[in-house]
Design a protein around this motif. Sequence first.
Motif, PDB file in Angstrom:
ATOM      1  N   LEU A  47      43.298  36.435  38.050  1.00 33.13           N
ATOM      2  CA  LEU A  47      44.177  37.583  37.887  1.00 33.13           C
ATOM      3  C   LEU A  47      45.249  37.535  38.960  1.00 33.13           C
ATOM      4  O   LEU A  47      44.946  37.427  40.146  1.00 33.13           O
ATOM      5  N   ILE A  48      46.498  37.605  38.545  1.00 28.77           N
ATOM      6  CA  ILE A  48      47.623  37.589  39.481  1.00 28.77           C
ATOM      7  C   ILE A  48      48.325  38.931  39.370  1.00 28.77           C
ATOM      8  O   ILE A  48      48.948  39.228  38.356  1.00 28.77           O
TER       9      ILE A  48
ATOM     10  N   GLU B  38      37.566  36.074  30.490  1.00 35.58           N
ATOM     11  CA  GLU B  38      36.757  35.926  31.688  1.00 35.58           C
ATOM     12  C   GLU B  38      37.660  36.023  32.916  1.00 35.58           C
ATOM     13  O   GLU B  38      38.663  35.321  33.018  1.00 35.58           O
ATOM     14  N   VAL B  39      37.305  36.916  33.811  1.00 40.80           N
ATOM     15  CA  VAL B  39      38.013  37.049  35.090  1.00 40.80           C
ATOM     16  C   VAL B  39      36.950  36.925  36.166  1.00 40.80           C
ATOM     17  O   VAL B  39      36.041  37.738  36.230  1.00 40.80           O
ATOM     18  N   THR B  40      37.049  35.888  36.969  1.00 47.28           N
ATOM     19  CA  THR B  40      36.025  35.641  37.985  1.00 47.28           C
ATOM     20  C   THR B  40      36.675  35.439  39.343  1.00 47.28           C
ATOM     21  O   THR B  40      37.887  35.426  39.471  1.00 47.28           O
TER      22      THR B  40
ATOM     23  N   ILE C 268      35.769  41.773  41.802  1.00 50.89           N
ATOM     24  CA  ILE C 268      36.361  40.556  42.358  1.00 50.89           C
ATOM     25  C   ILE C 268      37.147  40.941  43.602  1.00 50.89           C
ATOM     26  O   ILE C 268      37.569  42.088  43.739  1.00 50.89           O
ATOM     27  N   PRO C 269      37.332  40.020  44.544  1.00 47.24           N
ATOM     28  CA  PRO C 269      38.059  40.348  45.770  1.00 47.24           C
ATOM     29  C   PRO C 269      39.507  40.747  45.497  1.00 47.24           C
ATOM     30  O   PRO C 269      40.127  40.273  44.546  1.00 47.24           O
ATOM     31  N   PHE C 270      40.018  41.622  46.324  1.00 44.23           N
ATOM     32  CA  PHE C 270      41.423  42.042  46.282  1.00 44.23           C
ATOM     33  C   PHE C 270      42.098  41.428  47.492  1.00 44.23           C
ATOM     34  O   PHE C 270      41.806  41.803  48.622  1.00 44.23           O
TER      35      PHE C 270
END
Length: 91
Positions: A30-31, A50-52, A75-77
Motif C-alpha cells: 500500500l502506497i 492481499e495487503v501485507t 500493517i506498519p505505518f
Amino acid sequence: MKELADGVWHIKCLPGLPWAVNAYLAGDVLIDAGCRQSTKRILRQLEGHEVTATPSPTLTRTPGREPDVCERLEIPFWCPELDVQPPRIPS
C-alpha cells in the motif's frame, strides 16, 4: 480502483475527485494510506486484494494523513521522521 499496469492499482480516496490523491496498491504494498475521511472508501476497495507487511509497506505522508487504514489492516505505518505527529486523543 483503476488498474494502471499489471498488479498496480490507483485507489480512489475522495468523492468527486477520485484521482486527486496519489494512493496506490502495487502488488501487496500500500502506497499512501489516505486521510481519516477516506478510510472506509480505501478499505472497501482493498477487499479481495492481499495487503501485507511483506516486503514492506511503503507509505507516504503529508500533513493531515492518518494511519487508520494501516491500523485496521494491522500493517506498519511508515512516514518521514519530521512528519510524525503526536497520537490522537480519542474524543
